[in-house]
Each structure stands twice: as structure tokens, then as C-alpha cells.
Design an enzyme around this catalytic site. Structure first.
Site, PDB file in Angstrom:
ATOM      1  N   TYR A  58      -4.264  -3.212   6.862  1.00  0.00           N
ATOM      2  CA  TYR A  58      -5.207  -2.352   5.972  1.00  0.00           C
ATOM      3  C   TYR A  58      -4.146  -1.296   4.965  1.00  0.00           C
ATOM      4  CZ  TYR A  58      -2.947   1.811   8.218  1.00  0.00           C
ATOM      5  OH  TYR A  58      -1.247   2.581   8.392  1.00  0.00           O
ATOM      6  N   CYS A  59      -5.273  -0.875   3.683  1.00  0.00           N
ATOM      7  CA  CYS A  59      -4.206  -0.050   2.748  1.00  0.00           C
ATOM      8  C   CYS A  59      -4.811   0.817   2.174  1.00  0.00           C
ATOM      9  CB  CYS A  59      -4.067  -1.296   1.110  1.00  0.00           C
ATOM     10  SG  CYS A  59      -5.718  -1.761   0.784  1.00  0.00           S
ATOM     11  N   ARG A  60      -4.885   1.705   0.457  1.00  0.00           N
ATOM     12  CA  ARG A  60      -5.705   2.079   0.445  1.00  0.00           C
ATOM     13  C   ARG A  60      -7.114   2.936   0.770  1.00  0.00           C
ATOM     14  NH1 ARG A  60      -4.020   3.348  -3.979  1.00  0.00           N
ATOM     15  NH2 ARG A  60      -5.608   2.304  -5.421  1.00  0.00           N
TER      16      ARG A  60
ATOM     17  N   PHE B  50      -6.951   3.856   4.473  1.00  0.00           N
ATOM     18  CA  PHE B  50      -6.519   4.497   4.987  1.00  0.00           C
ATOM     19  C   PHE B  50      -7.373   5.932   4.027  1.00  0.00           C
ATOM     20  CE2 PHE B  50      -3.438   8.011   4.476  1.00  0.00           C
ATOM     21  CZ  PHE B  50      -3.121   8.286   6.459  1.00  0.00           C
TER      22      PHE B  50
END
Length: 103
Positions: A65-67, A94
Site C-alpha cells: 500500500y501507499c497513500r 492508506f
């Protein structure tokens, strides 16, 4: 690579004993909190990112995952090129995560 919704990701992760959570955000972003037990490897580090990812166990299932889901999709694509067969991208990243968060 599989793109998973928040619910699919959390459900698959909970059942997966071979799981590794990978956070590919920047240090500034991870300072806001991370999903528990995540390994942090910043995708913006270029070759350093590739070197650190290559050191990971390719037999594991990676939940990335990232932002917001864009960089993690890129990370999954890079990992697949490096020989990883099980990578799952968190759609919405996120920003949309409603599960547990730690510092």
C-alpha cells in the site's frame, strides 16, 4: 498483481499466514502512522527500493500500500518483474484505510 478493495485486502490478509505487509510511502507519510507490522520501503528511493525489495522472500504473499493506491500498484508491477508472484495492491491506499494503525 491483484487490486483489492479495502475489505478484500483486510479479509485476505487476516487469512494469510504467508503474508508480508509492505508500505511504499515516504518517511514523512509513514510518520502519520502505518498499518501494523508493515515493512517500510520508500518507492521513491529508486535503485535502493529495488535492492531492498530484492532482499525480500519471493515465496511470501505481499500486501502493498501507499497513500492512495498509485505507487503501490507501481511497486507491485516492479515486484512482479523481479520474480514475485503474489502481490496485492490496496485500492484507495492508506487514505481510505479504516483498520488498525500504529506509529
Amino acid at each position: 498483481m491483484a487490486d483489492l478493495t479495502q475489505e478484500e485486502w483486510a479479509e485476505a490478509l487476516a487469512k494469510d499466514e504467508n503474508a508480508v505487509i509492505l508500505d511504499v510511502r515516504t518517511e514523512e507519510e509513514t510518520d502519520e502512522g502505518i498499518i501494523p507490522n508493515a515493512i517500510k520501503i520508500d518507492i521513491y528511493k529508486g535503485q535502493e527500493f529495488i535492492d531492498q525489495v530484492e532482499a525480500l522472500d519471493k515465496s511470501k504473499t505481499f500486501y502493498v500500500y501507499c497513500r492512495s493506491g498509485g505507487r503501490s500498484a507501481q511497486a507491485c508491477a516492479i515486484m512482479n518483474q523481479l520474480g514475485f508472484t503474489e502481490t496485492h495492491n490496496l485500492l484507495g491506499g492508506f487514505n481510505d484505510w479504516t483498520g488498525e494503525v500504529t506509529n
